[in-house]
Design an enzyme around this catalytic site. Sequence first.
Site, PDB file in Angstrom:
ATOM      1  N   ASP A 186     -39.233 -33.059 -30.376  1.00  0.00           N
ATOM      2  CA  ASP A 186     -38.857 -31.690 -30.725  1.00  0.00           C
ATOM      3  C   ASP A 186     -40.028 -30.785 -30.362  1.00  0.00           C
ATOM      4  O   ASP A 186     -41.043 -30.760 -31.073  1.00  0.00           O
ATOM      5  CB  ASP A 186     -38.541 -31.575 -32.215  1.00  0.00           C
ATOM      6  N   LYS A 196     -32.587 -26.095 -30.229  1.00  0.00           N
ATOM      7  CA  LYS A 196     -32.729 -26.136 -31.681  1.00  0.00           C
ATOM      8  C   LYS A 196     -33.145 -24.760 -32.184  1.00  0.00           C
ATOM      9  O   LYS A 196     -33.964 -24.085 -31.558  1.00  0.00           O
ATOM     10  CB  LYS A 196     -33.775 -27.199 -32.040  1.00  0.00           C
ATOM     11  N   LYS A 229     -28.979 -28.050 -32.370  1.00  0.00           N
ATOM     12  CA  LYS A 229     -29.491 -28.451 -33.682  1.00  0.00           C
ATOM     13  C   LYS A 229     -29.914 -27.224 -34.477  1.00  0.00           C
ATOM     14  O   LYS A 229     -30.978 -26.665 -34.233  1.00  0.00           O
ATOM     15  CB  LYS A 229     -30.670 -29.414 -33.538  1.00  0.00           C
TER      16      LYS A 229
END
Length: 309
Positions: free
Chosen positions: A146, A209, A245
């Site tokens: 991430d 995300k 996400k």
Amino acid sequence: MSTETLTSAAELRAFLNGLPGVDRVGAEERAARLASRSIKTTAKAAAIDLAISMVDLTTLEGADTAGKVRALCAKAARPDPSDPSVPRVAAVCVYPDMVETAVAAVAGTPVKVASVATAFPSGRAPLAAKLADTEAAVAAGAAEIDMVIDRGAFLAGDLMKVHDEIVATKEACGDAHLKVILETGELATYDNVRRASWLAMRAGADFIKTSTGKVAPAATLPVTLVMLEAVRDYRAATGRRVGVKPAGGIRTTKDAIKYLVLVNETAGPDWLTPDMFRLGASSVLNDLLMQRRKLATGVYSGPDYFTLD
């Protein structure tokens, strides 16, 4: 246009600025309308299990210990020790120095280990340091990275820097999947969220995300709607699917189900899998477990029944 055809900052800027603008009122009204949908009985039970299977169970605190990470991994693999029918979560997410501990703890289970990298959460570090951060996490066994974009560069219009850092990080990931964190709470407008989404996808992101969870506001339904529209349109243009996400601020089963409805009605059912949609919301897991038990038994178990994350 693909990443291979981007030859200049001017070309990238022209492409991103040529994207259609977001109707702010329309996006907010549509998100609110979809959030009002009522899901009952067997559909709700299925939605709860699906939401559990999409959770990235996360601990990203300076006080994290190996013991805390191992306990989190045990919960990820068996969210309710008294009920083996409860699905496993998708992944555990930790800092790079805790990846090796997490990998050992989830060994033999399908639970993936994700790690934040690239100077999380600020993104303020030289590229060499960001890549070293990524490479260390991957070498320790992380299956997912991430990363967080440099919002300062994005907002200053240095789009090629953001693009090239994502490309370099993707290369450093090797076989690991790359989730690109936009930190939408700092991007100010829905138009910027759309542009950042397309930029990240063009640069090779496997997921986009919303947030680090360290900046308010974190995930919101309208922002996630804009990102879901972007991945839908990106697949139509390129044939490649990119996951989404939302992270931060998702605390209840009702919240989680609202996101699932949003996914189904915006991107479509192809995104209703843990491979394409994740919930970055550790605090929501206990509420999902409590609501699941209530549906199964008619008895509501209090939060003390389940372990704290």
